[in-house]
Write a protein that holds these residues in place. Structure first.
Motif: not given
Length: 451
Positions: A154-156, A394-406, A432-435
């Motif tokens: 998910k975090r790629q 899903a329990l954790e979300f990042t802008a990257v995986n929300v971008k991909e899924n939506l 790390g470097r992401e929220w």
């Protein structure tokens, strides 16, 4: 170790009538391909179920005689070639029915209409698509938890260990199978699938995309016993070409005298790659990926979200035995196909449960939205993400995986998540470097909205 069946007696009934006519009736009760519970049992298991006092060789010969009348030729395997045969069992019929009813592209469209929110369904499916890659890796020995593996995908983020590389490789392999589902099968495509899946893990071990050229590849059980010697490397590509020609032929036309349902054909393809063992390592992963590739090709799109490896890893010994049962009994593919169909039935059932729970959760969530006044405050994307979090998909979300899924931009995904924080539904922390965003506890959310 699997007990090999004895060589059947050519005319068992005549032998019994001549030597022990009093027991003929007992032997005749065994004249059936299945046991009384509808199971297609190998001699390794059936020998313990023969009535006391009966000769095991004669009893097995009676069972084999009943089976030979119903076995149909499917394809030649190995060198020298042995014709693999198949008999339709109850488990196969149920699996075929369940696949036809619930796993076609049309079934997915119907499910989407029933749920009523395509984006919400798509988020669920995007999460499920990872499960086969993870399960297949764990089946091959990847020592990582499902939670850690999902987080990796998910975090790629880049894989750091051989186990993580295996998971990412399997995920890429499944993606490759989906993206190349309209191509014809060929030795080249099989090699490409292997290269996509194993390149960069340990190239000296796997030889990505290279067929084996020696006969020193063997399959051993957990105790170090050799359980399978693949056919010779000489002629391997020719045999794979023959297998590809068979796979590309149309066997599911209703007027075809050699009719074979796509599910069974995919299972036979799975077995054939495992039997041939065309690579030095990674053969099981390729075999399972080709099972999916063929079903994708035949428009059984929901199998993209149905993980057989997750169930296979719970009983790996039975999975291995299903190969051995076929190989030790005149290439009777019924053993392997019956086992796989039982797995498929359970996997489809799990898929249906997940989808039905999603529907129930969505209905309950909509009621919560209406009563709390949140409905007017959330955007459509925020509703989708919040419901996914609330249901535990899903329990954790990042802008990257929300971008991909939506299927939206990075900025829209970030705004969606930050908006949920502002509404006191989510919290965020820097990893790390992401929220990374997570939903607050239910009690805390209720408290926030009551205050």
């Amino acid at each position: 170790m699997v007990k090999r069946p004895p060589t059947p007696i050519a005319n068992p009934l005549s032998r019994i009538a001549e030597r022990n006519p009093a027991s003929l009736e007992k032997y005749l009760e065994l004249f059936a391909p299945l046991d009384d519970k509808g199971r297609y049992l190998h001699f390794d298991e059936l020998r313990f179920r023969f009535p006391e006092g009966l000769d095991h060789v004669l009893a097995w010969s009676i069972v084999k005689l009943a089976r030979q009348r119903q076995l149909s030729p499917v394809l030649p395997l190995g060198e020298p070639p042995i014709v693999g045969k198949l008999m339709l069992t109850p488990a196969m019929q149920i699996a075929i029915s369940e696949s036809d009813r619930h796993t076609t592209s049309a079934a997915l469209e119907w499910m989407s209409g029933k749920i009523g929110e395509h984006r919400h369904l798509q988020y669920l499916l995007n999460d499920l698509v990872e499960d086969e890659a993870i399960g297949s890796s764990q089946l091959e020995g990847a020592a990582t938890t499902t939670k850690v593996a999902k987080d990796l995908l998910k975090r790629q983020r880049g894989p750091r260990t051989p186990d993580e590389k295996m998971i990412v490789g399997n995920f890429r392999m499944m993606q490759f199978a989906w993206e190349n589902r309209h191509k014809a099968l060929s030795p080249v495509l099989i090699a490409e699938l292997h290269e996509v899946g194993v390149a960069g893990i340990d190239d000296e071990k796997y030889y990505p995309g290279v067929f084996r050229t020696t006969d020193d590849v063997i399959v051993q059980d957990g105790d170090g016993n050799t359980v399978h010697m693949p056919p010779p490397a000489k002629g391997l590509e020719k045999r794979l070409a023959r297998l590809a020609e068979w796979a590309n032929a149309n066997h599911h036309d209703v007027d075809n005298s050699d009719y074979l349902h796509p599910l069974l054909k995919a299972i036979v393809l799975h077995f054939s790659i495992g039997f041939e063992h065309p690579f030095r390592d990674g053969n099981g992963r390729v075999a399972r990926s080709l099972f999916y590739w063929y079903l994708f090709k035949q428009d059984f799109a929901a199998f993209r979200y149905i993980a057989i490896s997750t169930l296979l890893k719970k009983a790996p010994i039975q999975y291995g035995k299903s190969y051995l049962y076929t190989e030790t009994d005149d290439m009777d593919l019924s053993y392997f196909a019956d086992h796989q169909c039982r797995i498929v039935i359970r996997a489809i059932s799990e898929f249906k449960k997940t989808c039905n729970k999603t529907l129930e959760d969505m209905e309950a969530f909509n009621a919560f939205l209406f009563k709390s006044g949140l409905y007017q405050k959330l955007t459509d994307k925020q509703k989708t993400v919040f419901q996914v979090a609330k249901s535990g998909i899903a329990l954790e979300f990042t802008a990257v995986n929300v971008k991909e899924n939506l299927g939206c931009s990075y900025n829209t995904a970030a705004a969606t998540l930050n908006g949920l924080v502002e509404l006191k539904l989510f919290k965020k922390e820097k990893v790390g470097r992401e929220w990374v965003f997570t939903m607050l506890g239910t009690d805390q959310i209720i408290g926030n909205w009551k205050s």
